[in-house]
Design a protein around this motif. Sequence first.
Motif, PDB file in Angstrom:
ATOM      1  N   LYS A 125      27.526 -41.827  42.348  1.00 40.74           N
ATOM      2  CA  LYS A 125      28.432 -42.986  42.370  1.00 40.74           C
ATOM      3  C   LYS A 125      28.538 -43.573  43.773  1.00 40.74           C
ATOM      4  CE  LYS A 125      33.308 -44.196  41.806  1.00 40.74           C
ATOM      5  NZ  LYS A 125      34.603 -43.640  42.194  1.00 40.74           N
ATOM      6  N   GLN A 126      28.717 -42.713  44.764  1.00 42.83           N
ATOM      7  CA  GLN A 126      28.966 -43.217  46.124  1.00 42.83           C
ATOM      8  C   GLN A 126      27.691 -43.313  46.968  1.00 42.83           C
ATOM      9  OE1 GLN A 126      31.904 -40.239  47.221  1.00 42.83           O
ATOM     10  NE2 GLN A 126      30.431 -39.048  48.377  1.00 42.83           N
ATOM     11  N   LYS A 127      26.575 -42.885  46.366  1.00 42.64           N
ATOM     12  CA  LYS A 127      25.263 -42.904  47.050  1.00 42.64           C
ATOM     13  C   LYS A 127      25.325 -42.178  48.393  1.00 42.64           C
ATOM     14  CE  LYS A 127      23.642 -47.248  44.966  1.00 42.64           C
ATOM     15  NZ  LYS A 127      24.822 -47.652  44.209  1.00 42.64           N
ATOM     16  N   LYS A 128      26.043 -41.098  48.416  1.00 40.19           N
ATOM     17  CA  LYS A 128      26.178 -40.322  49.642  1.00 40.19           C
ATOM     18  C   LYS A 128      26.461 -38.858  49.290  1.00 40.19           C
ATOM     19  CE  LYS A 128      28.172 -41.308  54.133  1.00 40.19           C
ATOM     20  NZ  LYS A 128      29.373 -41.887  54.683  1.00 40.19           N
ATOM     21  N   GLU A 129      25.855 -37.976  50.058  1.00 42.11           N
ATOM     22  CA  GLU A 129      26.039 -36.551  49.782  1.00 42.11           C
ATOM     23  C   GLU A 129      27.478 -36.083  50.051  1.00 42.11           C
ATOM     24  OE1 GLU A 129      22.835 -34.658  52.182  1.00 42.11           O
ATOM     25  OE2 GLU A 129      22.167 -33.990  50.201  1.00 42.11           O
ATOM     26  N   ILE A 130      27.852 -35.013  49.382  1.00 39.70           N
ATOM     27  CA  ILE A 130      29.161 -34.388  49.582  1.00 39.70           C
ATOM     28  C   ILE A 130      28.918 -32.997  50.166  1.00 39.70           C
ATOM     29  CG2 ILE A 130      31.238 -33.508  48.411  1.00 39.70           C
ATOM     30  CD1 ILE A 130      30.774 -35.753  46.264  1.00 39.70           C
ATOM     31  N   ARG A 131      29.441 -32.761  51.355  1.00 38.68           N
ATOM     32  CA  ARG A 131      29.284 -31.456  52.006  1.00 38.68           C
ATOM     33  C   ARG A 131      30.085 -30.419  51.217  1.00 38.68           C
ATOM     34  NH1 ARG A 131      27.805 -29.719  57.031  1.00 38.68           N
ATOM     35  NH2 ARG A 131      29.077 -28.152  58.068  1.00 38.68           N
ATOM     36  N   ILE A 132      29.507 -29.252  51.001  1.00 37.39           N
ATOM     37  CA  ILE A 132      30.174 -28.234  50.176  1.00 37.39           C
ATOM     38  C   ILE A 132      30.381 -26.967  51.006  1.00 37.39           C
ATOM     39  CG2 ILE A 132      30.060 -26.929  48.004  1.00 37.39           C
ATOM     40  CD1 ILE A 132      28.060 -29.156  47.034  1.00 37.39           C
ATOM     41  N   ILE A 133      31.644 -26.588  51.169  1.00 37.88           N
ATOM     42  CA  ILE A 133      32.007 -25.434  51.999  1.00 37.88           C
ATOM     43  C   ILE A 133      32.539 -24.355  51.058  1.00 37.88           C
ATOM     44  CG2 ILE A 133      33.497 -24.663  53.918  1.00 37.88           C
ATOM     45  CD1 ILE A 133      33.561 -28.081  54.123  1.00 37.88           C
ATOM     46  N   MET A 134      31.795 -23.266  50.970  1.00 37.18           N
ATOM     47  CA  MET A 134      32.139 -22.227  49.993  1.00 37.18           C
ATOM     48  C   MET A 134      32.667 -20.994  50.720  1.00 37.18           C
ATOM     49  SD  MET A 134      28.711 -22.882  47.759  1.00 37.18           S
ATOM     50  CE  MET A 134      27.824 -23.522  49.172  1.00 37.18           C
ATOM     51  N   GLY A 135      33.945 -20.706  50.493  1.00 38.82           N
ATOM     52  CA  GLY A 135      34.572 -19.598  51.194  1.00 38.82           C
ATOM     53  C   GLY A 135      35.028 -18.511  50.244  1.00 38.82           C
ATOM     54  N   ALA A 136      35.594 -17.484  50.821  1.00 42.96           N
ATOM     55  CA  ALA A 136      36.145 -16.371  50.049  1.00 42.96           C
ATOM     56  C   ALA A 136      37.361 -15.880  50.809  1.00 42.96           C
ATOM     57  CB  ALA A 136      35.111 -15.272  49.914  1.00 42.96           C
TER      58      ALA A 136
END
Length: 163
Positions: A125-136
């Motif tokens: 939709k936004q034609k831009k990547e979404i940074r994904i931060i995966m924590g615990a």
Amino acid sequence: MKKVDHIVSLEVYSSAKELNEADLELLNKAKEISKSAYAPYSQFYVGAALRLKSGKIITGSNQENVAYPSGLCAERVAIFYANAQFPTDEVEAIAINAHAEKFDVSHPISPCGSCRQAIAEYEIKQKKEIRIIMGANTGEIHVCSGIKSLLPFMFNEEELKND
Ligand code: THU
């Protein structure tokens, strides 16, 4: 026939202390909102926090249901809310964190398949990547620059066009 290899990359941080300030802030928001999870069936409390281009931070937590499939993951609660409330504000990043009642969550929370598909939709939709931060709760933190690392060979909307 030819063989295609898809390279997936992930940044691996040994602890939250190694993260940049923006990622750390988002991960802490995810941790905080995980306390609001409604998870009486799994007792697995997940929080997701999104940073929008405007600087707004939107958070969500998993919401379970006695009819199990009617519940929803934290990531989709947050990303659907963000896009409902602020449809023109781009999603820059999402952080995910979790804790559980009976064990230590020491491995980074990686979004489920349906959440990956939802994140993919908003990238399209936004034609831009979404940074994904995966924590615990403890342990390593994994970061990727966009959904293509988690959803290789994803469905392409071009396939819906049949002219
Ligand atoms: N869950 C999330 O909210 N996000 C994930 O990335 C993984 C799983 C929730 C769904 C369910 O409420 C609980 O965690 C156990 O699967």
